[in-house]
Design a protein around this motif. Sequence first.
Motif, PDB file in Angstrom:
ATOM      1  N   THR A   9       0.882  -1.124   0.181  1.00  0.00           N
ATOM      2  CA  THR A   9       0.046  -0.056   0.075  1.00  0.00           C
ATOM      3  C   THR A   9       0.773   1.175  -0.056  1.00  0.00           C
ATOM      4  N   VAL A  10       0.288   2.146  -1.045  1.00  0.00           N
ATOM      5  CA  VAL A  10       1.457   3.351  -0.984  1.00  0.00           C
ATOM      6  C   VAL A  10       0.604   4.541  -0.668  1.00  0.00           C
ATOM      7  N   GLY A  17       3.898  13.638  -7.403  1.00  0.00           N
ATOM      8  CA  GLY A  17       4.553  14.655  -5.992  1.00  0.00           C
ATOM      9  C   GLY A  17       5.595  12.623  -6.244  1.00  0.00           C
ATOM     10  N   ARG A  18       5.649  13.037  -4.535  1.00  0.00           N
ATOM     11  CA  ARG A  18       6.628  12.446  -4.060  1.00  0.00           C
ATOM     12  C   ARG A  18       6.657  10.560  -4.718  1.00  0.00           C
ATOM     13  N   ALA A  19       5.014   9.992  -4.629  1.00  0.00           N
ATOM     14  CA  ALA A  19       4.880   8.741  -4.703  1.00  0.00           C
ATOM     15  C   ALA A  19       5.025   7.606  -6.332  1.00  0.00           C
ATOM     16  N   PRO A  54       6.145  10.055   0.676  1.00  0.00           N
ATOM     17  CA  PRO A  54       5.061   8.624   1.063  1.00  0.00           C
ATOM     18  C   PRO A  54       5.356   8.241   1.969  1.00  0.00           C
ATOM     19  N   VAL A  55       5.119   6.504   2.621  1.00  0.00           N
ATOM     20  CA  VAL A  55       5.461   5.846   3.508  1.00  0.00           C
ATOM     21  C   VAL A  55       4.209   4.216   2.609  1.00  0.00           C
ATOM     22  N   VAL A  69      11.679   3.679  -0.497  1.00  0.00           N
ATOM     23  CA  VAL A  69      10.299   3.475  -1.014  1.00  0.00           C
ATOM     24  C   VAL A  69      10.792   3.093  -2.128  1.00  0.00           C
ATOM     25  N   ALA A  70      11.110   3.880  -3.105  1.00  0.00           N
ATOM     26  CA  ALA A  70      11.661   3.201  -4.661  1.00  0.00           C
ATOM     27  C   ALA A  70      12.193   2.346  -4.405  1.00  0.00           C
TER      28      ALA A  70
END
Length: 97
Positions: A9-10, A17-19, A54-55, A69-70
């Motif tokens: 789950t993002v 944006g950053r996600a 993001p998480v 995350v990436a």
Amino acid sequence: MTFPSGRPTVVYWDMSGRADVCRCLLEAGGIEYDLAVVNAWPNGKEECPFGQLPVLRHGDVTIAHSFAVARYCARLAGSYPENPVEASICDMIMDEC
């Protein structure tokens, strides 16, 4: 490398944006994922490491910071090099961005 089962789950705002990088990596790798939209900030902020987005949540794993995350998403999608030198070069390029 073993990843948790289930769909990741993002967690991010309802905007680009950053996600975006992690979402693109998941899409490119054919990884199904959920998007948890956060629009009532700071509600939920205490559940985010460092209080930032993001998480990514995957099973009992929670990862914060867009490039961390990436990298996780790239590994999950099979797009991250296994060779440590090649992985370090990827890290160098990502850190420069």
